[in-house]
Each structure stands twice: as structure tokens, then as C-alpha cells.
Design a protein around this motif. Structure first.
Motif, short mmCIF file in Angstrom:
data_model
loop_
_atom_site.label_atom_id
_atom_site.label_comp_id
_atom_site.label_asym_id
_atom_site.label_seq_id
_atom_site.Cartn_x
_atom_site.Cartn_y
_atom_site.Cartn_z
N ASN B 119 0.80 -1.22 0.00
CA ASN B 119 0.00 0.00 0.00
C ASN B 119 0.83 1.28 0.00
OD1 ASN B 119 -2.39 -1.35 -0.13
ND2 ASN B 119 -2.79 -1.28 2.06
N TRP B 121 2.97 2.52 -2.11
CA TRP B 121 2.94 3.22 -3.39
C TRP B 121 1.61 3.97 -3.56
CZ3 TRP B 121 -0.88 1.92 -6.96
CH2 TRP B 121 -0.78 2.55 -8.21
N LEU B 122 0.55 3.27 -3.25
CA LEU B 122 -0.78 3.84 -3.42
C LEU B 122 -1.03 4.99 -2.45
CD1 LEU B 122 -3.54 3.79 -4.71
CD2 LEU B 122 -4.18 1.91 -3.20
N ASN B 123 -0.64 4.79 -1.21
CA ASN B 123 -0.85 5.86 -0.22
C ASN B 123 -0.08 7.12 -0.58
OD1 ASN B 123 -2.74 4.70 1.49
ND2 ASN B 123 -1.17 3.57 2.62
N ARG B 125 0.49 8.24 -3.52
CA ARG B 125 -0.25 8.97 -4.55
C ARG B 125 -1.52 9.60 -4.00
NH1 ARG B 125 3.17 6.29 -6.51
NH2 ARG B 125 4.19 6.71 -8.50
N LEU B 126 -2.15 8.91 -3.11
CA LEU B 126 -3.37 9.47 -2.52
C LEU B 126 -3.03 10.71 -1.69
CD1 LEU B 126 -5.20 6.19 -1.50
CD2 LEU B 126 -5.87 7.79 -3.30
#
Lengths: 150, 150
Positions: B119, B121-123, B125-126
DNA sequence: ATAATTCTTTAGTATACCTAAGGAGTTCGA
DNA sequence: TCGAACTCCTTAGGTATACTAAAGAATTAT
């Protein structure tokens, strides 16, 4: 699904949102796949066919980059289309290393009907939402599309 | 070409929001999968492990229904966990047709670290989005989660 | 002409899903 | 109480979709 309060999902650094999003996307994806009618083409093949229909002939590399998939995987997917007669290969005359794929009339027809069938339950559910909720989802699609491409 | 009530928001052949959503979800899903580190467990196995860790021992049927997957598929997924030593089988003593699966200490540890890795990477970007955009995505997750369960 | 590069395909492997068919345990009814 | 029917899980066989590695074909550069 413990979505719980907004404070939990939208914390100061958005910590929990990533996991939430990942899980939601995975379940939606499986749900979409489960809606596939008997004997139909797979999701990938169908999306490729749609793209060929909407945007005209494309090379393998273009298709694979759009779907963020290796050229080898895309080669397999278009293989299913060509061997079923829904698309055709043609050597690019300007650069004969390339192969241009295009949808056949059968393919165009299939793309249209299959898409309508597969999206019917989804569209029904989206239409049951308020206009504002639909706008929220549309906006999220834009944001998430950018993340997928990043 | 009728212009009925639903055609404003959802195209006649699914080319509107439904198609948009389907395509976005598919691409995000593939993107998530591509972020998987070398040699790690697959998405499904990891989600099952998380669930076992958070909710305690579960039967095969419970697991398969939660993920909207056939019992046979879930049996395979859980097999990968048990043969890697991250989960164990145990006959339910009250109803010996059932099998209860639970995470081993190794499994608990793996679930925690793998989830954090996947997560990050995703966090990142968020967190680069505005607070309002994050709220939009959080709200969309709730709406879409309901659709996935419908 | 040869070498390097680009585009596509083939081969082999893995994940994750399915249906169908069976084994094992439980429940119910005659 | 005994067998039929049901439930839960697994196995077997098949499909779709992805990957890497490496080969094949065409182009471009040296």
C-alpha cells in the motif's frame, strides 16, 4: 466490510484509504468478471475489441501500453480475437516490423452487443444513485485513472 | 436513438459512466497487481490471510462467500497458504464436515508487512491529492463497495 | 555488410477463476 | 435405526490472463 467513519478512512495522511481502495477495486473487478455471460470473450479481449472499434487500427505495442500489460500478454489476447474472426492482423506497410490490428464487422457487432449486456446491471445500479453520487463516481474515475497511469 | 431519462448519464450502449468505471477499475486492478513485490503471495491469498488475522478462524464457505468466489477456488487459494506454512487447517469439532482455517504466527507477520509494502505506493499517490479529492475517493469507495455487494 | 535496435511472437510458468464429480459427515424421515 | 438427502470440502480438468526469457523478423545505424 468495516468502512466505518470518515475519520478512519480519511485520516491526516490518508493512511487507511489505500487499503480500502485496493479492496474495493479488487471486489468490483471480480464482480464485473462474474457478470460475464456464458461462452463470451474475456474482459481483456472485449476491451481490446472496443478500443479497435472506437479508435481504428492499432499496433500491438499501442494496445499493450494502453492496458499496461506486457506485449506478450497482449499478443495472446489479440490471438483469441483473430482466431475467433473478430479481428484481423495486417502488416504495417510503412514499418513492416509492426502489425496493425483491426476489428472485423463481426467484431464490431460483438463489441457493441457484448458491452451492452455486460454493462446492463452496472448501469442499472448507477442509475439508481442520485445525480450527485454519479458525479462523485465520475470524478473518482478521473482521479483513479490518473493514478493507474502514473 | 431515443433520448430517454437515463441516456443523459449513461450512454445507450454502455459507453457512458458504466463503461468508464469498468475500464478504470480494470486498469487500476492490473496496476495494483503489477506493484506486487517479487516472490510474494498473490492478491487473493494475501487478502484471505488478512481476513484470517483480523477475524479469527473461518470456514472455507465463509471465506469463499466473502470474496464472492466458488468454494473450489477458495480451496485452491487457501492451499497455497497452508502449503507455505502461513495458515493451518483444523477440523471443526462441532460439525466435522467443516474445516476451520487460521493464520499461523508466520502468516500474521507476513500479512502485516506485505500489506504495508503493497500500500505504500498507493498511499503516496493518494496523499499527493487534495483533501477534497481524497474525500471524493473515499465516498466513491463506499458507493462502489455497495454495488460490488449487490 | 554487419551490428544494434525495435516490434512481435513463442515457450514455459503462475495465479485465479470456473464446473463437474466425488468423499465424508450430518440430518431427517419412514 | 437405517438409508436418502443434504452440506461441506476437495480433486480433476479446463479457461483466461498475466509474466519472463528468448527467438524471429524488419529496420536503422555504423
Amino acid at each position: 466490510m468495516e468502512l466505518s467513519a470518515n475519520s478512519a478512512t480519511v485520516g491526516p495522511d490518508g493512511a487507511g484509504l489505500g487499503g480500502e481502495l485496493r479492496s474495493t477495486v479488487a471486489r468490483l473487478f471480480r464482480r464485473f468478471r462474474a457478470e460475464r455471460p456464458e461462452g463470451a470473450l474475456g474482459d481483456t479481449a472485449l476491451e481490446v475489441l472496443s478500443r479497435l472499434q472506437k479508435h481504428g487500427p492499432q499496433t500491438l505495442t499501442e494496445l499493450s501500453e494502453h492496458d499496461r500489460v506486457s506485449p506478450a500478454s497482449m499478443s495472446q489476447s489479440v490471438d483469441r480475437l483473430t482466431s475467433a474472426g473478430y479481428a484481423v492482423r495486417a502488416r504495417d506497410m510503412h514499418d513492416r516490423r509492426k502489425v496493425l490490428f483491426s476489428a472485423t464487422p463481426d467484431g464490431v457487432e460483438l463489441a457493441r452487443t457484448a458491452r451492452a449486456q455486460r454493462n446492463s446491471w452496472l448501469n442499472a445500479r448507477l442509475n439508481a444513485l442520485s445525480a450527485e453520487d454519479r458525479r462523485t463516481i465520475a470524478r473518482a474515475c478521473t482521479l483513479l485513472g490518473d493514478i493507474a497511469d502514473s
